[in-house]
Design an enzyme around this catalytic site. Structure first.
Site, mmCIF file in Angstrom:
data_model
loop_
_atom_site.group_PDB
_atom_site.id
_atom_site.type_symbol
_atom_site.label_atom_id
_atom_site.label_comp_id
_atom_site.label_asym_id
_atom_site.label_seq_id
_atom_site.Cartn_x
_atom_site.Cartn_y
_atom_site.Cartn_z
ATOM 1 N N GLU A 1 -10.077 0.266 -4.064
ATOM 2 C CA GLU A 1 -11.119 -0.434 -3.311
ATOM 3 C C GLU A 1 -11.563 0.399 -2.102
ATOM 4 O O GLU A 1 -12.622 0.157 -1.530
ATOM 5 C CB GLU A 1 -10.605 -1.782 -2.808
ATOM 6 C CG GLU A 1 -9.422 -1.641 -1.852
ATOM 7 C CD GLU A 1 -8.992 -2.937 -1.165
ATOM 8 O OE1 GLU A 1 -9.601 -3.979 -1.393
ATOM 9 O OE2 GLU A 1 -8.004 -2.880 -0.409
ATOM 10 N N ASP B 1 0.804 -1.223 0.000
ATOM 11 C CA ASP B 1 0.000 0.000 0.000
ATOM 12 C C ASP B 1 0.841 1.278 0.000
ATOM 13 O O ASP B 1 0.321 2.354 -0.283
ATOM 14 C CB ASP B 1 -0.922 0.029 1.226
ATOM 15 C CG ASP B 1 -2.040 -0.992 1.123
ATOM 16 O OD1 ASP B 1 -2.299 -1.472 0.009
ATOM 17 O OD2 ASP B 1 -2.640 -1.319 2.160
ATOM 18 N N TYR C 1 -6.132 -10.288 -5.136
ATOM 19 C CA TYR C 1 -4.859 -10.577 -4.471
ATOM 20 C C TYR C 1 -3.676 -10.703 -5.428
ATOM 21 O O TYR C 1 -2.526 -10.697 -4.988
ATOM 22 C CB TYR C 1 -4.987 -11.902 -3.699
ATOM 23 C CG TYR C 1 -5.657 -11.793 -2.356
ATOM 24 C CD1 TYR C 1 -6.259 -10.619 -1.939
ATOM 25 C CD2 TYR C 1 -5.669 -12.873 -1.488
ATOM 26 C CE1 TYR C 1 -6.886 -10.531 -0.705
ATOM 27 C CE2 TYR C 1 -6.291 -12.799 -0.248
ATOM 28 C CZ TYR C 1 -6.894 -11.625 0.138
ATOM 29 O OH TYR C 1 -7.498 -11.544 1.367
ATOM 30 N N MET D 1 -6.334 -2.751 -4.971
ATOM 31 C CA MET D 1 -6.172 -2.749 -3.511
ATOM 32 C C MET D 1 -5.661 -1.405 -2.986
ATOM 33 O O MET D 1 -5.020 -0.643 -3.714
ATOM 34 C CB MET D 1 -5.182 -3.831 -3.110
ATOM 35 C CG MET D 1 -5.790 -5.218 -3.088
ATOM 36 S SD MET D 1 -4.639 -6.362 -2.285
ATOM 37 C CE MET D 1 -5.767 -7.396 -1.384
ATOM 38 N N GLY D 2 -5.883 -1.167 -1.704
ATOM 39 C CA GLY D 2 -5.455 0.073 -1.066
ATOM 40 C C GLY D 2 -6.617 0.657 -0.290
ATOM 41 O O GLY D 2 -7.372 1.465 -0.817
ATOM 42 N N ARG D 3 -6.775 0.214 0.942
ATOM 43 C CA ARG D 3 -7.950 0.590 1.724
ATOM 44 C C ARG D 3 -7.912 2.059 2.135
ATOM 45 O O ARG D 3 -8.940 2.724 2.170
ATOM 46 C CB ARG D 3 -7.998 -0.302 2.971
ATOM 47 C CG ARG D 3 -9.355 -0.444 3.608
ATOM 48 C CD ARG D 3 -10.251 -1.428 2.872
ATOM 49 N NE ARG D 3 -11.460 -1.731 3.643
ATOM 50 C CZ ARG D 3 -12.661 -1.191 3.409
ATOM 51 N NH1 ARG D 3 -12.836 -0.337 2.439
ATOM 52 N NH2 ARG D 3 -13.699 -1.514 4.154
#
Lengths: 386, 386
Positions: free
Chosen positions: A232, A133, A290, A175-177
């Site tokens: 995301e 991240d 993933y 991805m990357g909250r």
């Protein structure tokens, strides 16, 4: 006989075992009589004494381990409290640990911060950074990020070519909250804002589905071709992740109890919204999932080298400088590891700087320069005839 | 001045431009005075006279084009009927075409089959094969498949390592609406059935969610680790794709009109079913999506070479042997292109042979040998300590 204990925490990366191997090599160099122990599944295994002796690991195995993605020692998402930390300290004492090197993200640094404050013994606690991240404070970039970013950049170059051949709208959810670095890396090889990806949505900028559809419309109506990179973790104006908003919305909408079926999933909702607004367009939403975080086919050499060096520096620092968090520093020419206090990294999140954005849905030239510096060379592609 | 026309149809692959370049090179070699024309967006552009002149394309551009994935001329999913085919024939006459090489799958072969039967002129119609699905009759394997299969095999090696680090259940949904070759390629580097992926579901064998959950249970309960490769085209016992069944089921279940939101998506349904059956397990369902079909980071060298040769053979055959479909033949030692009648390939689907299966959810040693022969060397990975 005194020892160094090494463990891996959190999600894996393509180069996390490079860091493990770097720590092993540096520990051997520092003191050949030292026992080198790996904890299986991070602190969880450590408290149970579930250790693997790495002291005699052969050079051949070390090399193969270094080149194998994803945590070779196993990982954990446990977030130890004070009591859990007491158990860890007891376990470390038992093996006469002089150093505990824990490879992970900001939660991992947080665990070490507690440990270093609770500890009364001679053990040093050093955090070796890893995360796809790229969201660790004090780091120019973090080991694991470049490989994941290269996967994403290659994906969007490929998808752009796919959607030139048959035009339409594509959204890749990345991805990357909390931080948008990975979704923005899709633009890392962009030379101008006209090139794909045409729209980038990161958690740092408020997101609304209505505005997104208007953004797509403006591009798609003009060119018939729109490629979108979406994190995301996109959030609404109040800072709530859209994924959570959708899940809550689904609860309200559906009286049949099929909560997990409907809403909830960002990709499904975006697909639905696109189909409704652009019923005749070819639309596709892929959640990259993933794959990007430890893909054996996309391990960046610089990333691997820096990850190894970060691990070596962590072990060395543990013996010579005491506790701390290793960070990658960039001086304008070179990237080198340094050590900072654990609480400068622990539990904090680094976001994309505002200067990396151009408005709310594009990357600025400064942002592009950052990703361009980190990424490998852009593949030399032929511009399609269409 | 007479010409050869080349076009690309259907979904893209990583090496479809190798085939285009092979056809260009062979046409130049056969007759340097020939005009070489590319049709934009397949037969759709051809009927409109939307052609690009490739006669003078430089060697440098040819090389770059060959190495660029996804259809450089653009593609189409149009399935021409007799009237549409008349328009194609008129367009070909207009440019005095002696050969039409159309690169694509079994639908593309079908178009050429109609054209060759309707044509009264001197033009030959040759199908050059491409598909990631590997589902063309008469072919040992099809250009485009190896690169996609390598992407899938690398993905499952990586995911297996990811899920050893933190155990749980992973399902990767892989393209392939009618044939299971791509989902089975996940097992291409497997040395025994104990290795991941532990379960493989292909469209060739009846699938039920209940049986799937039992299959997972048997493995997960024993080892805490279960990796699944599932084809997007899995079908129930009556031969209906599960994705369609789900969409229909959602229609019945949901009275709010949120049809596209609920059900419909295979990945969401599988995720829901797993969560319900294994509420405490770490479960993850990823739909691999479009990435695998033209990923610039995973272009297999053998695939590229064979794709080029298939294109060259197609053009050469058009001038020397007349209409037909190029197929890749394997004699037990080498793969070479041959030509067969168009109707041996047109509109037909090649499925995985029954001998490639072991039961309904695993690949036999014979199947593994097939994929092993095609795939590049397995990455040399270190077996994790966990």
């Amino acid at each position: 006989m005194s020892s160094i204990v090494i463990a891996q925490g959190g999600g894996p990366t393509a180069v996390i075992n490079q860091t493990l191997c770097g720590a092993i090599v540096a520990a051997r160099r520092h003191d050949p009589s030292l026992r080198i122990l790996g904890a299986r599944h991070g602190v969880r295994g450590l408290t149970k004494g579930d250790l693997v002796d790495l002291t005699q690991l052969s050079e051949t195995d070390l090399l193969r381990l270094a080149h194998t993605p994803n945590s070779g020692l196993g990982s954990t998402r446990d977030k130890p409290d004070a009591k859990y930390c007491e158990a860890i300290l007891t376990a470390l004492q038992k093996v006469e640990a002089r150093a505990f090197v824990y490879i992970g993200g900001n939660d991992t640094a947080g665990t070490l911060d507690i440990l270093s404050k609770q500890s009364t013994g001679p053990c040093s606690f050093v955090h070796a950074p890893k995360t796809i991240d790229n969201d660790l404070m004090e780091n120019d970039h973090v080991p694991g990020f470049i490989s994941a970013a290269a996967f994403v950049a290659n994906a969007f170059v490929s998808i752009d070519l796919d959607f030139r051949a048959m035009t339409g709208i594509y959204v890749g959810i990345v991805m990357g909250r909390h931080a948008g670095f990975l979704s923005a890396a899709a633009a890392g090889w962009q030379q101008s804002a006209d090139e794909a990806p045409h729209l980038i949505y990161a958690p740092e900028k408020p997101f609304s589905v209505a505005q997104f559809l208007d953004d797509v419309d403006a591009i798609y109506t003009r060119t018939g071709h729109c490629i979108v990179s979406m994190s995301e973790g996109v959030q609404d104006e109040t800072g709530r992740p859209l994924a959570d908003v959708l899940a809550a919305g689904a609860l309200e909408r559906d009286a049949h109890g099929n909560v997990q079926l409907s809403g909830g999933d960002l990709g499904i909702e975006i697909q639905r919204a696109l189909k409704e607004r652009f019923p005749k367009a070819r639309t596709r939403v892929d959640t990259l999932g993933y794959l990007l975080r430890g893909y054996i086919g996309m391990i960046d050499e610089t990333d691997a080298k820096e990850a190894f060096e970060a691990g070596a520096f962590a072990a060395q620092s543990a013996f010579t400088a005491g506790s701390g968090s290793v960070v990658l520093h960039y001086d304008g020419h070179r990237t080198t590891p340094r050590i900072v206090a654990l609480d400068q990294v622990a539990g904090r999140t680094r976001h994309m700087p505002d200067s990396f954005f151009a408005g709310s849905n594009a990357i600025s030239p400064e942002g592009r320069r950052y990703f361009h510096r980190l990424l490998p060379k852009r593949p030399d592609i032929f511009t399609p005839f269409v």
